[in-house]
Motif scaffolding. Structure first.
Motif, short mmCIF file in Angstrom:
data_model
loop_
_atom_site.label_atom_id
_atom_site.label_comp_id
_atom_site.label_asym_id
_atom_site.label_seq_id
_atom_site.Cartn_x
_atom_site.Cartn_y
_atom_site.Cartn_z
N THR A 155 0.83 -1.21 0.00
CA THR A 155 0.00 0.00 0.00
C THR A 155 0.85 1.24 0.00
OG1 THR A 155 -0.09 -0.01 2.43
CG2 THR A 155 -1.85 -1.16 1.26
N ASP A 156 0.22 2.31 -0.52
CA ASP A 156 0.77 3.67 -0.44
C ASP A 156 -0.43 4.58 -0.22
OD1 ASP A 156 1.81 6.19 -0.69
OD2 ASP A 156 2.84 5.81 -2.59
N ILE A 157 -0.53 5.17 0.95
CA ILE A 157 -1.73 5.93 1.33
C ILE A 157 -2.10 6.95 0.29
CG2 ILE A 157 -2.69 7.50 3.06
CD1 ILE A 157 -0.98 6.11 5.15
N ASP A 158 -1.14 7.65 -0.26
CA ASP A 158 -1.44 8.66 -1.29
C ASP A 158 -1.06 8.17 -2.68
OD1 ASP A 158 1.26 8.67 -0.91
OD2 ASP A 158 1.46 10.84 -0.64
N SER A 216 -4.54 2.89 -3.96
CA SER A 216 -3.50 2.84 -2.94
C SER A 216 -3.14 1.43 -2.51
CB SER A 216 -3.95 3.63 -1.70
OG SER A 216 -5.14 3.08 -1.16
N SER A 217 -3.69 0.41 -3.17
CA SER A 217 -3.45 -0.95 -2.71
C SER A 217 -3.34 -1.90 -3.88
CB SER A 217 -4.58 -1.40 -1.78
OG SER A 217 -4.46 -2.77 -1.47
#
Length: 682
Positions: free
Chosen positions: A526-529, A571-572
């Motif tokens: 994941t990367d929140i943004d 984000s995933s």
């Protein structure tokens, strides 16, 4: 006829009367009659050694008087092979060359003839002299001489040494006149008649040279000669190459002047015994003559241990369940106070051990030492004793299941060079052996700085470098693989390579950030943004996620490359294989969304996907790309299987950025050449 008969009777009676000493007038009955011939042999010595020279004086008489000059004498040797003889009276002319055989003929002068017996093999030799005087019967006499074991003795060639015992030249002191580490030896060369050899026959041509050798050469210091002024010294070589006094030889010619020559015998750095042998071709007999001297380089300190060193070959060692190398050689060297190797621990046929090897702390996982003891039998265990040979002994360390740094100690006894009777004054040395499992723990990608780039093409002599380029380059890429204790991984470990180089913008990856969060032990990323569905036209299944975990302390284990299985949201994403547990400490650590990453695919060029490590743990591959893409950025990764965790191997990975390099010379240009004020220009 009657008168003649009576005359004959009178003559015969006179001879008989003469043989009886002359008719009772009180004369010696054993004095030879005036006309009876006799021959006697006088030996210079009754016993000699092989390849020695003995004077033989043959005296011939006619009654009590010397035989006439010129009377012929023959000297014969038997049995065959015992020796040869030569007639010595004629030597000294410079032109007479005799070939010694088992039979020599000479003539008397003053009633004597001088012969020489040249001994050969061991045993008894019989010398038989026979002489014939005109009008008389041939007379014969024999003498025996014993040839026993011993050094040669030949008066034609003599060696005289200043000393036969030298101290060892431990520090390798350079030669100088008066040095205690050399002995001056004078060679004296004489002819059969005792004259110094100053000329030799010119047919065939010969020179006034003797041949000198030292045996054994190792560990002796050899010999040298006087400096020859005809050879110029070379300052560039510090006058060593052309200064014969400084050049040491094991064998070589030595020039003689008026029958004399000088050499210098040098001591080596170790105690030793050696033989100096000088040979020459005798100008009178055309045979090789020989003289020897025995030298000793003697130790000047007590031959007891002062120091011990312990070394190893340095091979990687692995536990015995890996299939890798499981043994290491340990070598102990024992020296005395003069830094010389101690003598072998033996007296006659009795040997003892003088070095003990021990695994410090004892064997804890089946490891052991193996060697050969003084009795010649194999010894094994966590502690073994052996005896040195020429000051050196060795054992093998054999691994068990224990990993880590294992210390081995070698001990000798300064008191008596014997460890079998206890150790009262120990002298010790240590070495450490790192034993590991050979499993892949870490990878580092590298590329050689020189000769790493190849211009591809086909061979064609029409081109300057002999290659017709095809518009592609190949760059050598290597990965060095280590196990957890720093040893190379086992040879043949598979390393897989891959790369991505798209999508890029301004030669930088579009789908990239520094806040990626791989799920420890899971398949999520994941990367929140993040914007996985839009950036660079979006991420798709089959793309590769490359995470640079090593860039953030405490996250080495999360350095990785995984294939995208599905995109769940902006984000995933889900990858095809779980991420590592990030458990270098034994506990899984989750540092959160702090890891740099890039996502993409390979569109320009390729990389050879699989390679295998060599003995140094290095795997090599080739990155191939077109000339049209020089300078383009690519992320290259290397990956292999590590420890098995939860029934599945961890993936050990290293990832690095590469740019497609070109061959020099290169040019760098910038445009535009001018930038107007108050404006932004690319």
């Amino acid at each position: 006829m009657g008168i003649k008969f009576k005359t004959g009777v009178i003559v015969l009676f006179g001879l008989l009367l003469a043989s009886c000493g002359g008719g009772g007038g009180g004369g010696d009955p054993f004095v030879p009659a005036p006309n009876i011939p006799s021959v006697t042999i006088a030996l210079g010595q009754a016993q000699t050694t092989p390849r020695s020279l003995v004077d033989v004086l043959v005296t011939v008489k006619l009654g009590p008087n010397p035989a006439p000059n010129g009377t012929e004498v023959v000297l014969q040797v038997s049995p065959q092979g015992a020796g040869v003889v030569t007639f010595a009276n004629a030597s000294g002319t410079g032109t007479t060359v005799m070939h010694p055989t088992d039979r020599a003929t000479g003539t008397v002068a003053g009633g004597t003839a001088n012969f020489r017996f040249h001994s050969r093999g061991l045993g008894n030799a019989v010398l038989t002299a026979s002489a014939s005087i005109t009008g008389q019967n041939t007379v014969v006499q024999s003498a025996n001489i014993a040839v026993v074991a011993g050094p040669p003795s030949d008066p034609r060639l003599r060696l005289s040494a200043a000393t036969l015992t030298l101290p060892p030249n431990i520090f390798g002191v350079s030669s100088f006149f008066g040095s205690p580490y050399l002995s001056e030896v004078v060679i004296t060369w004489r002819r059969l008649n005792g004259d110094l050899v100053s000329t030799v026959p010119i047919d065939p041509p010969r020179s006034l040279v003797t041949s000198v050798s030292i045996n054994p050469v190792n560990p002796t210091g050899g010999f040298s000669t006087l400096d020859n002024p005809a050879t110029e010294d070379d300052p560039a070589t510090e006058e060593i190459e052309n200064n014969e006094f400084l050049n040491r030889l094991g064998q070589g010619p030595v020039g003689m002047v008026a029958g004399l020559g000088t050499i210098f015998v040098h001591a080596g750095n170790l105690p030793s015994q050696f033989v100096l042998t000088v040979t020459a071709l005798d100008p009178d007999t055309d045979e090789n003559i020989e003289a020897t001297l025995n030298f000793t380089v003697a130790n000047t300190t007590l031959p007891l241990p002062s120091t011990i060193s312990l070394t190893r070959t340095g091979r990687p060692v692995y536990v015995n369940t890996t299939g890798g190398n499981t043994s290491e050689q340990l070598i102990a060297s024992v020296r005395d106070g003069s830094n010389l190797f101690v003598p072998d621990p033996r007296v006659g046929s009795t040997r003892w051990n003088n070095v003990r090897f021990e695994i410090v702390g004892g064997a804890q996982g089946g490891e052991r030492l193996r060697g050969i003891g003084a009795s010649g039998a194999q010894v094994t265990g966590s502690s073994v004793a052996t005896g040195t040979l020429q000051g050196v002994t060795q054992v093998a360390y054999e691994s068990g299941t224990r990993q880590g740094s294992i210390r081995v100690r070698a001990i000798t006894d300064r008191a008596d060079n014997n460890v079998d009777n206890g150790i009262t004054e120990p002298v010790e040395a240590f070495t450490d052996i790192t034993v590991s499992d050979g499993k892949l723990f870490d990878l580092d990608i590298t590329s050689p700085a020189l000769d790493s780039l190849i211009v591809n093409g086909t061979a064609d002599e029409a081109f300057p470098d002999g290659v017709d380029p095809d518009g592609t380059y190949s760059l050598t890429v290597a990965a060095i693989a280590t196990d957890r204790l720093g040893n190379p991984v086992l040879p043949g470990t598979e390393i897989r390579f891959g790369k991505i180089d798209h999508p890029l913008e301004r030669n930088a990856f579009i789908i990239a950030d520094d806040d990626g969060d791989p799920q420890e032990g899971g398949t999520g990323f994941t990367d929140i943004d993040g914007a996985f569905t839009t950036l660079g036209a979006g991420v798709g299944p089959g793309d590769t996620v490359v995470v640079f975990g090593e860039d953030v302390p405490g996250n080495r284990d999360l350095e990785g490359a995984r294939t995208v299985q599905s995109v769940n949201s902006p984000s995933s994403i889900t990858v095809n294989r779980r991420w590592n547990f990030n458990d270098d400490t034994g506990v899984s650590v989750n540092s959160g969304p702090i890891l740099p990453y890039v996502i993409g695919r390979s569109v320009d060029g390729n990389i050879t996907a699989v390679s295998f490590t060599d003995a140094n743990g290095v795997a090599r591959t080739t990155l191939n790309y077109p000339v049209s893409k020089l300078g383009k950025l690519a992320a290259v990764y290397a990956q292999g299987n590590g420890d098995i965790v939860n029934s599945l191997p961890e993936l050990v990975t290293d990832a690095e950025f590469f740019r497609f390099a070109g061959v020099a010379p290169g040019t760098l240009t910038a445009s535009p050449s001018a930038i107007p004020g108050n404006r932004t220009v690319s």
